[in-house]
Write a protein that holds these residues in place. Structure first.
Motif, PDB file in Angstrom:
ATOM      1  N   ALA A   8       0.830  -1.202   0.000  1.00 32.70           N
ATOM      2  CA  ALA A   8       0.000   0.000   0.000  1.00 32.70           C
ATOM      3  C   ALA A   8       0.864   1.252   0.000  1.00 32.70           C
ATOM      4  N   ALA A   9       2.003   1.211   0.703  1.00 30.40           N
ATOM      5  CA  ALA A   9       2.914   2.356   0.719  1.00 30.40           C
ATOM      6  C   ALA A   9       3.486   2.610  -0.678  1.00 30.40           C
ATOM      7  N   ARG A  10       3.817   1.532  -1.391  1.00 28.67           N
ATOM      8  CA  ARG A  10       4.298   1.681  -2.772  1.00 28.67           C
ATOM      9  C   ARG A  10       3.200   2.267  -3.657  1.00 28.67           C
ATOM     10  N   SER A  11       1.973   1.779  -3.452  1.00 31.18           N
ATOM     11  CA  SER A  11       0.849   2.288  -4.218  1.00 31.18           C
ATOM     12  C   SER A  11       0.630   3.777  -3.936  1.00 31.18           C
ATOM     13  N   ALA A  12       0.748   4.164  -2.668  1.00 34.48           N
ATOM     14  CA  ALA A  12       0.586   5.572  -2.307  1.00 34.48           C
ATOM     15  C   ALA A  12       1.629   6.434  -2.993  1.00 34.48           C
ATOM     16  N   THR A  13       2.855   5.931  -3.061  1.00 33.44           N
ATOM     17  CA  THR A  13       3.926   6.671  -3.741  1.00 33.44           C
ATOM     18  C   THR A  13       3.602   6.867  -5.218  1.00 33.44           C
ATOM     19  N   ALA A  14       3.113   5.811  -5.859  1.00 34.49           N
ATOM     20  CA  ALA A  14       2.764   5.905  -7.278  1.00 34.49           C
ATOM     21  C   ALA A  14       1.620   6.881  -7.493  1.00 34.49           C
ATOM     22  N   ILE A  63       9.192   7.409   3.262  1.00 33.69           N
ATOM     23  CA  ILE A  63       8.671   6.241   3.974  1.00 33.69           C
ATOM     24  C   ILE A  63       9.783   5.637   4.827  1.00 33.69           C
ATOM     25  N   LEU A  64       9.513   5.516   6.132  1.00 33.43           N
ATOM     26  CA  LEU A  64      10.466   4.914   7.061  1.00 33.43           C
ATOM     27  C   LEU A  64       9.779   3.782   7.813  1.00 33.43           C
ATOM     28  N   ALA A  65      10.560   2.776   8.180  1.00 31.56           N
ATOM     29  CA  ALA A  65      10.005   1.628   8.886  1.00 31.56           C
ATOM     30  C   ALA A  65      10.962   1.171   9.973  1.00 31.56           C
ATOM     31  N   TRP A  92      15.877  -3.093   1.575  1.00 35.49           N
ATOM     32  CA  TRP A  92      15.768  -1.990   2.521  1.00 35.49           C
ATOM     33  C   TRP A  92      17.131  -1.316   2.710  1.00 35.49           C
ATOM     34  N   LEU A  93      17.095  -0.025   2.933  1.00 34.94           N
ATOM     35  CA  LEU A  93      18.289   0.757   3.224  1.00 34.94           C
ATOM     36  C   LEU A  93      18.277   1.106   4.702  1.00 34.94           C
ATOM     37  N   THR A  94      19.298   0.617   5.436  1.00 41.42           N
ATOM     38  CA  THR A  94      19.384   0.930   6.867  1.00 41.42           C
ATOM     39  C   THR A  94      19.950   2.336   7.041  1.00 41.42           C
ATOM     40  N   LEU A  95      19.210   3.179   7.757  1.00 39.16           N
ATOM     41  CA  LEU A  95      19.596   4.583   7.921  1.00 39.16           C
ATOM     42  C   LEU A  95      20.313   4.840   9.238  1.00 39.16           C
ATOM     43  N   GLY A  96      20.078   3.983  10.225  1.00 39.87           N
ATOM     44  CA  GLY A  96      20.739   4.165  11.510  1.00 39.87           C
ATOM     45  C   GLY A  96      19.796   3.862  12.657  1.00 39.87           C
ATOM     46  N   PRO A 121      12.410   1.648   2.523  1.00 40.26           N
ATOM     47  CA  PRO A 121      12.266   0.646   1.453  1.00 40.26           C
ATOM     48  C   PRO A 121      12.736   1.170   0.113  1.00 40.26           C
ATOM     49  N   ASP A 122      13.103   0.250  -0.761  1.00 46.41           N
ATOM     50  CA  ASP A 122      13.444   0.594  -2.144  1.00 46.41           C
ATOM     51  C   ASP A 122      12.144   0.860  -2.894  1.00 46.41           C
ATOM     52  N   LEU A 123      11.961   2.097  -3.369  1.00 48.20           N
ATOM     53  CA  LEU A 123      10.719   2.481  -4.049  1.00 48.20           C
ATOM     54  C   LEU A 123      10.929   2.667  -5.549  1.00 48.20           C
ATOM     55  N   SER A 124      12.004   2.103  -6.076  1.00 46.11           N
ATOM     56  CA  SER A 124      12.299   2.309  -7.499  1.00 46.11           C
ATOM     57  C   SER A 124      11.230   1.724  -8.404  1.00 46.11           C
ATOM     58  N   GLY A 125      10.502   0.728  -7.909  1.00 45.01           N
ATOM     59  CA  GLY A 125       9.455   0.129  -8.746  1.00 45.01           C
ATOM     60  C   GLY A 125       8.096   0.724  -8.519  1.00 45.01           C
ATOM     61  N   ALA A 126       8.033   1.829  -7.793  1.00 46.32           N
ATOM     62  CA  ALA A 126       6.740   2.417  -7.456  1.00 46.32           C
ATOM     63  C   ALA A 126       6.449   3.679  -8.245  1.00 46.32           C
ATOM     64  N   LEU A 127       7.021   3.783  -9.431  1.00 45.68           N
ATOM     65  CA  LEU A 127       6.838   5.004 -10.197  1.00 45.68           C
ATOM     66  C   LEU A 127       5.760   4.897 -11.254  1.00 45.68           C
ATOM     67  N   ALA A 128       5.269   3.694 -11.491  1.00 43.82           N
ATOM     68  CA  ALA A 128       4.216   3.524 -12.493  1.00 43.82           C
ATOM     69  C   ALA A 128       2.855   3.665 -11.855  1.00 43.82           C
ATOM     70  N   VAL A 129       1.848   3.888 -12.681  1.00 49.00           N
ATOM     71  CA  VAL A 129       0.472   3.975 -12.209  1.00 49.00           C
ATOM     72  C   VAL A 129       0.092   2.637 -11.588  1.00 49.00           C
ATOM     73  N   ASP A 130      -0.556   2.672 -10.439  1.00 46.93           N
ATOM     74  CA  ASP A 130      -0.842   1.429  -9.742  1.00 46.93           C
ATOM     75  C   ASP A 130      -2.037   0.706 -10.351  1.00 46.93           C
TER      76      ASP A 130
END
Length: 391
Positions: free
Chosen positions: A239-245, A310-312, A325-329, A345-354
């Motif tokens: 859902a977070a990826r969808s929100a980004t798209a 987006i942070l988790a 995932w990218l660990t930030l600290g 999270p890696d959101l590189s695949g969240a750029l297309a229309v959902d």
């Protein structure tokens, strides 16, 4: 007519041999056509009549356009009626009876149909009361919480401790927008944000518990074992990826109109929460509470510090597969004893229309009854000198 934020009315159509069809009609922007102005229902309302009866003679021009459609299925006689609830012209029932009998309706049939209208209206109203209550509970509390309240969980302190994936979302720059723009622009932008960012978290197991100013909190309840936690967390991440798209798509549209981008922050976490009623004895709210809720709220705030929307938490990421995932600290959160490892999270695949078609609005067609009821309502408001409320 229905009391619902999305639907104006419910339509019930019964045709011999086809059975009953039930439709929910959404409010669709746009001016009504002339067909609705020349419908039997609008004729009844504008002339303050409670019924009209017409024999359909194929040799004569149709008085109302709908008669042309009825003739095609062999209708010979037609009786339309309007019944308001509590004298409120915008709340009630309207309908019609038709027959294809060569002799049409007899006078005794007409009298009988008119005689039962009060009983039919009462039965109809009672039949939809449960649906209306369910609509309101779902709209204001969410599906699960609404069902719990309707089932009797209405006392302060009643609730359960559940495990859930937690989501906290917030729109960035809303305070500045409120100060520099008018009320309508601000509310419209806020609703666009909720449509884009919040909507994906209110489906596929997720439910938005409450809207807090320009933010929201959503939960994905799950059982207390790993497989169910994985399902909940992965659904929240999707859902977070969808929100980004959806935001990407929305901002492209806003740019075409010369509007600024909408920005947001989302925190993702998993943990045990109290799910139930708190507040005053006679004024309650049904939501989620506990330390895990405080932690997800602080994760969301950290999106202002890091260049990630987006942070988790590490616990959440572990249920989703940590390779993307990218660990930030580690962060020491206010009021939290242990430091929390923060990932993005890696959101590189969240750029297309959902898969929902992004933000393309979907409207059901509006029924004749809805059109004429709205016309009648607007005409009444105009005559009362209140044109600002016209649709």
């Amino acid at each position: 007519s229905m009391l619902h934020p999305l639907y104006d009315a419910l339509g019930f159509t019964w045709v011999r041999g086809r059975g009953l069809e039930i439709e929910s009609f959404r409010n669709e922007p746009g001016a009504p056509s002339d067909r609705f102005l020349t419908s039997p229902y609008y004729h009844l309302l504008s002339n303050k009549l409670d019924h009209l009866r017409r024999r359909l003679d194929p040799s004569l021009p149709s008085e109302f356009p709908v008669f042309d459609d009825l003739r095609l299925i062999g209708v010979t006689d037609y009786l339309a009626f309007v019944h308001s609830f509590n004298g409120n012209a915008s709340q009630g029932m309207m309908g019609s009876w038709s027959t294809d009998s060569a002799a049409g309706f007899s006078d005794s049939m007409i009298s009988a149909l008119l005689r039962i209208q009060n009983h039919l209206a009462m039965a109809t109203k009672m039949a939809v009361l449960t649906k209306l209550a369910d609509n309101m509970m779902t709209t204001y509390l969410g599906g699960d919480a609404g069902r719990r309240v309707l089932d009797g969980q209405i006392k302060r302190g009643e609730g359960d401790t559940i495990r859930a994936a937690l989501v906290m979302g917030d729109m960035r720059g809303s305070s500045r927008l409120a100060e520099t723009s008018g009320r309508e622009i601000y509310i419209d932008t806020l609703n666009q944000f909720f449509d884009a960012v919040a909507a994906p978290f209110n489906r596929k197991g997720g439910q938005i518990m409450s809207f807090i100013g320009d933010g929201f909190i959503a939960v994905y309840p799950c059982e207390r074992h790993r497989s169910q936690s994985e399902i909940a967390c992965q659904a929240a991440l999707a859902a977070a990826r969808s929100a980004t798209a959806r935001v990407t798509d929305l901002n492209l549209r806003r740019k075409e109109k010369g509007l600024t981008d909408i920005k947001f922050g989302i925190g993702l976490h998993v943990g045990n929460v109290m799910f139930g009623n708190v507040g005053l004895t006679d004024r309650l709210t049904f939501s989620v509470f506990g330390s895990a809720v405080n932690e997800v709220q602080r994760l969301q705030v950290l999106t202002k510090k890091y260049p990630h929307s987006i942070l988790a938490s590490k616990d959440f990421a572990s249920y989703c597969g940590a390779s993307n995932w990218l660990t930030l600290g580690s962060e020491e959160l206010a009021g939290i004893k242990q430091k929390l490892t923060v990932l993005s999270p890696d959101l590189s695949g969240a750029l297309a229309v959902d898969e929902d078609g992004a933000l393309e609005p979907v409207y059901d067609r509006r029924s004749d009854a809805e059109q004429v009821m709205l016309l009648h309502r607007d005409a009444a408001r105009l005559s009362a000198g209140d044109p600002s409320k016209l649709q």
